[in-house]
Design a protein around this motif. Structure first.
Motif, PDB file in Angstrom:
ATOM      1  N   GLY A 198     -24.895  98.843  73.095  1.00 23.14           N
ATOM      2  CA  GLY A 198     -25.401  98.757  74.446  1.00 23.14           C
ATOM      3  C   GLY A 198     -26.510 100.000  74.264  1.00 23.14           C
ATOM      4  N   ALA A 199     -27.647  99.600  75.314  1.00 26.73           N
ATOM      5  CA  ALA A 199     -28.820 100.592  75.554  1.00 26.73           C
ATOM      6  C   ALA A 199     -28.177 101.756  76.369  1.00 26.73           C
ATOM      7  CB  ALA A 199     -29.849  99.822  76.226  1.00 26.73           C
ATOM      8  N   ASN A 227     -35.590  93.923  71.329  1.00 26.83           N
ATOM      9  CA  ASN A 227     -34.887  93.318  72.561  1.00 26.83           C
ATOM     10  C   ASN A 227     -33.500  94.134  72.882  1.00 26.83           C
ATOM     11  OD1 ASN A 227     -34.360  91.517  74.579  1.00 26.83           O
ATOM     12  ND2 ASN A 227     -33.535  90.082  73.302  1.00 26.83           N
ATOM     13  N   PRO A 228     -33.783  95.460  73.209  1.00 31.88           N
ATOM     14  CA  PRO A 228     -32.765  96.336  73.602  1.00 31.88           C
ATOM     15  C   PRO A 228     -31.393  95.665  74.510  1.00 31.88           C
ATOM     16  CG  PRO A 228     -34.798  97.417  74.124  1.00 31.88           C
ATOM     17  CD  PRO A 228     -35.088  95.922  73.892  1.00 31.88           C
ATOM     18  N   VAL A 229     -30.346  95.882  74.007  1.00 31.70           N
ATOM     19  CA  VAL A 229     -29.308  95.214  74.776  1.00 31.70           C
ATOM     20  C   VAL A 229     -28.929  96.444  76.013  1.00 31.70           C
ATOM     21  CG1 VAL A 229     -26.832  94.687  74.757  1.00 31.70           C
ATOM     22  CG2 VAL A 229     -28.280  94.335  72.926  1.00 31.70           C
ATOM     23  N   ASP A 230     -29.758  95.906  77.120  1.00 26.71           N
ATOM     24  CA  ASP A 230     -29.527  96.800  78.238  1.00 26.71           C
ATOM     25  C   ASP A 230     -29.029  96.134  79.543  1.00 26.71           C
ATOM     26  OD1 ASP A 230     -31.651  95.170  79.033  1.00 26.71           O
ATOM     27  OD2 ASP A 230     -33.066  97.080  79.046  1.00 26.71           O
ATOM     28  N   ASP A 231     -28.726  94.694  79.391  1.00 24.09           N
ATOM     29  CA  ASP A 231     -27.928  94.164  80.724  1.00 24.09           C
ATOM     30  C   ASP A 231     -27.087  93.071  79.893  1.00 24.09           C
ATOM     31  OD1 ASP A 231     -29.221  91.785  80.280  1.00 24.09           O
ATOM     32  OD2 ASP A 231     -30.953  92.428  81.697  1.00 24.09           O
ATOM     33  N   ILE A 232     -26.161  92.770  80.700  1.00 23.37           N
ATOM     34  CA  ILE A 232     -25.015  92.136  80.247  1.00 23.37           C
ATOM     35  C   ILE A 232     -25.828  90.518  79.607  1.00 23.37           C
ATOM     36  CG2 ILE A 232     -24.509  90.702  82.620  1.00 23.37           C
ATOM     37  CD1 ILE A 232     -21.755  92.135  80.088  1.00 23.37           C
ATOM     38  N   GLN A 233     -26.783  90.183  80.231  1.00 25.75           N
ATOM     39  CA  GLN A 233     -27.204  88.769  79.962  1.00 25.75           C
ATOM     40  C   GLN A 233     -27.883  88.927  78.558  1.00 25.75           C
ATOM     41  OE1 GLN A 233     -28.123  90.187  82.901  1.00 25.75           O
ATOM     42  NE2 GLN A 233     -26.510  88.640  84.029  1.00 25.75           N
ATOM     43  N   LYS A 234     -28.439  89.876  78.216  1.00 25.34           N
ATOM     44  CA  LYS A 234     -28.828  90.223  76.856  1.00 25.34           C
ATOM     45  C   LYS A 234     -27.868  90.320  76.111  1.00 25.34           C
ATOM     46  CE  LYS A 234     -33.310  92.168  78.374  1.00 25.34           C
ATOM     47  NZ  LYS A 234     -33.906  93.584  78.655  1.00 25.34           N
TER      48      LYS A 234
END
Lengths: 313, 421
Positions: free
Chosen positions: B119-120, B93-100
């Motif tokens: 962050g991704a 589940n890559p952290v590629d946006d602020i919600q994640k």
């Protein structure tokens, strides 16, 4: 014979302060003419101008055509799609054929850097660069400076922040060189992927690179928001337009750091809500439409002076 | 419930080294001068009191493997190993946006342990579209990386590093040139040829290292190279650093413990990416730790389902867990191979990761409530399946002898023992 030190206007880099002053001062007189009921003067009567637009353009082409008409020049238009270039003719042959028709002045826009300089080397006509690649767009630079001087008188010591895709912007480059020559301080702000990588030449001209827009706008007298081509995202140069707007958009919030009287400028066409918010583009500090009007006057001055005329004649 | 303790005769790790045995008094989680009335006296002669360790290379595989291994299991693994802090990189589940990012921060924030997130660099770690790095930076990530994905195109790598440079944060890479990895499953060398298995040459790593270092030097971006496995990679790092490139690196627990000479056993728990390299490489990694070329040790904690390991070597899913046993497993070799080995090993697990990430280094200080654990270095025991949290036990240390164990942790102000079943 040119009334400027330069024979052509290929860019603002290397143009003397005297020439810039002469163009800007002459443009003031033409700007007044544009407010008269009869906006036409006979200054370029008998001069033939060709507008060679190898790249699509609406406002720049119309601005030049208007300037030519206001000066009573004979002008013809050329677009690459309707030319022999589509049949395989070389750029040089096209130019020689046009020249054989006894053209005095050539306005040229081309996607290739250096095409105006190439034509200047191989032609006896006066060449005016209307945009070459990402190199220069000197008329836009001049009209931007003209618009700023309307407010400030002199650009000496003024701070101008240019925000956006500087790496691919001929508007930014012409502004940088012109403003530097006239003593202004230029700041560049934008994503690192859209900034010039090799900065020595710029830094030698006193240009500052600031990636934080709040810092870049701090104390700015004018801000030029550059158009963001949406293809930059597809080309992996940007994550999203949303992030671009949040971190580099010229918004009311970002402008809180600039001087209250800061001038808001944009070369057009505008991507509202991306590089600039509507409330800013249409706000009281915006001179975006003044830029368009001034563009005609500046182009009149450039053509007039390069052709050897004087505005007060 | 008692909240005052005295660890009798313990050696506390203070100012970079283990101190002489002394009573270590704790009240409400804070180290206090003592004595404290009604404190519980805990026999700790010969034991070490060590600030909570910092784990690099942590991925609990949530959410797609939550049938096997959950965040709770991962936290338990950290506690058993004495880890109070971790850099979490989620491949699933890559952290590629602020919600994640916020979701991860929320999930881990309740654990009582400290988590940092990368962050991704690219959306979905796909290496095609840039992630919203500026927003992620404002949300609290401490660096950027695409997990174990290495961009296949150098242009994208350049753009990602260039964009990340605005944040001044470090870019993390696991250097691996995919086209040379292919279907390889072991180091390409004598043993792979003898066993007829497709190998992954050292050049798959060194070529990627070279590319990253060239770009990092040019673009002036700080980089971190994860799980370095080859001697030559360390040479490249040394040369780059000498010419001013800001590069840090780590090596994994298992690459320090094992090499490809053990391949004949065909233990699928030694199926790792990068693969275990040669003995010469392994010795070079220890040398790198000793001379400062390598700043930290990564746990490279990667849970794998038992059924994904219970197969032939080539088809086994690569990866190993190590949080539970990392410190104890490395200690004997550290004592042999490094000057002041026990202190050096602690520093590599406590100070190294924090310095790489630019976050505060944990240290024990009077009046402060830093999390710590008590480690007994003398006990010898066999590593068994139940030592590992969750339903996985994919460690090459399984069945091998371990020296020392964590007696208890004082994380979040509470003393916990009985960590081992």
């Amino acid at each position: 014979m040119s009334f400027l030190e330069t024979k052509h206007l290929l860019g603002l880099r290397g143009v003397s302060r005297n020439d810039l002053r002469t163009i800007l001062d002459t443009a003031k007189q033409f700007r007044e003419i544009l407010d008269r009921p009869v906006k036409k003067v006979p200054s370029l009567r008998g001069i033939t101008v060709v507008n060679l637009f190898f790249e699509n353009s609406t406002r720049t082409r119309i601005s030049f055509e208007l300037a030519e008409k206001r000066l009573s020049a004979d002008s013809v238009n050329f677009t690459s799609s309707s030319s022999s270039l589509t049949k395989g003719e070389s750029l040089l042959d096209t130019m020689k054929n046009i020249e054989a028709m006894k053209i005095d002045l050539v306005v040229v826009r081309h996607k290739g850097t250096g095409v105006p300089a190439f034509l200047a080397r191989h032609s006896g006509a006066i060449i005016i660069n209307a945009g070459d690649g990402a190199n220069e767009h000197p008329n836009q630079g001049l009209l931007d400076i003209f618009t700023m001087e309307q407010k400030y008188g002199s650009m000496e010591g003024r701070v101008v922040t240019i925000v956006g895709d500087v790496r691919h912007s001929r508007v930014a480059r012409s502004n940088i060189w012109g403003l530097h020559t006239l003593g202004a301080k230029v700041r560049l702000c934008g994503p690192a992927t859209l900034m010039p990588r090799n900065r020595n030449f710029f830094e030698a001209a006193g240009v500052e690179f600031i990636s934080d827009i709040h810092q870049a706008l701090d104390g700015a007298d004018a801000v030029i928001a550059l158009r963001l081509q949406k293809e930059r995202q597809e080309d992996s140069l940007l994550p999203t337009l949303r992030e671009y707007r949040n971190f580099f958009g010229v918004t009311s919030e970002a402008l809180q750091h600039a001087k209250p009287e800061v001038l808001i400028m944009h070369p057009g066409p505008i991507n509202r809500g991306v590089e600039i918010d509507s409330s800013v583009a249409d706000g009281p500090n915006s001179v975006i439409l003044d830029q368009v009007t001034n563009g005609v006057a500046v182009r009149m001055a450039v053509m007039y002076l390069l052709s050897g005329g004087r505005a007060d004649e | 419930m008692n909240s005052s303790y005295c660890f009798v005769g313990a050696q506390a790790f203070v100012d970079g080294s283990l101190q002489a045995p002394a009573d270590f008094w704790v009240e409400n989680g804070k180290w206090v001068p003592g004595p404290v009335a009604n404190a519980e006296m805990i026999e700790a002669n010969g034991a070490w009191i060590i600030p909570g360790l910092f784990a690099l290379g942590v991925d609990f595989q949530e959410p797609i493997r939550d049938d096997v291994y959950t965040l709770k299991d991962g936290l338990e693994a950290m506690r058993r190993g004495g880890f109070a802090e971790a850099l979490y990189e989620s491949a699933a589940n890559p952290v590629d946006d602020i919600q994640k990012l916020k979701a991860m921060q929320d999930a881990c924030g309740k654990s009582g342990l400290a988590f940092h997130f990368l962050g991704a660099l690219s959306v979905g770690h796909q290496g095609k579209a840039l992630a919203e790095m500026l927003e992620l930076a404002s949300g609290g990530v401490v660096g950027f990386g695409d997990g174990d994905h290495f961009p296949s195109g150098l242009r994208f790598l350049r753009l990602a590093m260039e964009y990340a440079s605005m944040t001044k944060m470090r870019c993390f890479f696991q250097p691996s040139e995919k086209s040379l990895v292919g279907k390889g499953c072991v180091h390409e060398g004598h043993f792979s040829d003898m066993l007829g298995m497709q190998g992954i040459p050292a050049q798959a790593e060194t070529i990627a290292v070279h590319q990253i270092l060239e770009l990092a030097g040019w673009l002036q971006v700080p980089v971190h190279l994860k799980q370095i496995s080859c001697a030559e990679s360390l040479n490249l790092i040394r040369h780059a650093r000498a010419r001013g490139v800001d590069v840090s690196c780590d090596v994994s627990v298992n690459h320090l413990l094992f090499d490809d000479s053990g391949l004949f056993e065909l233990d699928t728990n030694t199926r790792l990416l990068p693969p275990l390299r040669t003995l010469t490489d392994r010795e070079a990694l220890w040398q790198g730790l000793s001379d400062g070329t390598v700043q930290a040790i990564s746990c490279a904690h990667h849970p794998v389902l038992p059924q994904d390991k219970d197969t032939n070597f080539e088809d086994a899913v690569p990866g190993a867990v190590s949080l539970e046993i990392a410190f104890a497993a490395l200690l004997p070799e550290a004592l042999l191979r490094m000057k002041s080995g026990r202190n050096a090993l602690i520093r590599l697990f406590v100070e190294g990761p924090a310095q790489i990430l630019g976050v505060p280094v944990r240290s024990l200080a009077l009046g402060h409530d830093e999390p710590f654990f008590v480690f007994s270095p003398g006990e010898e025991r066999l590593v068994k399946m139940s030592d590992f949290a969750g339903q996985v036990h994919n460690s090459p240390m399984l069945g091998k002898t371990l020296r020392g164990r964590v007696l208890g942790t004082m994380f979040d102000g509470s003393w916990r023992t009985n960590l081992w079943k």
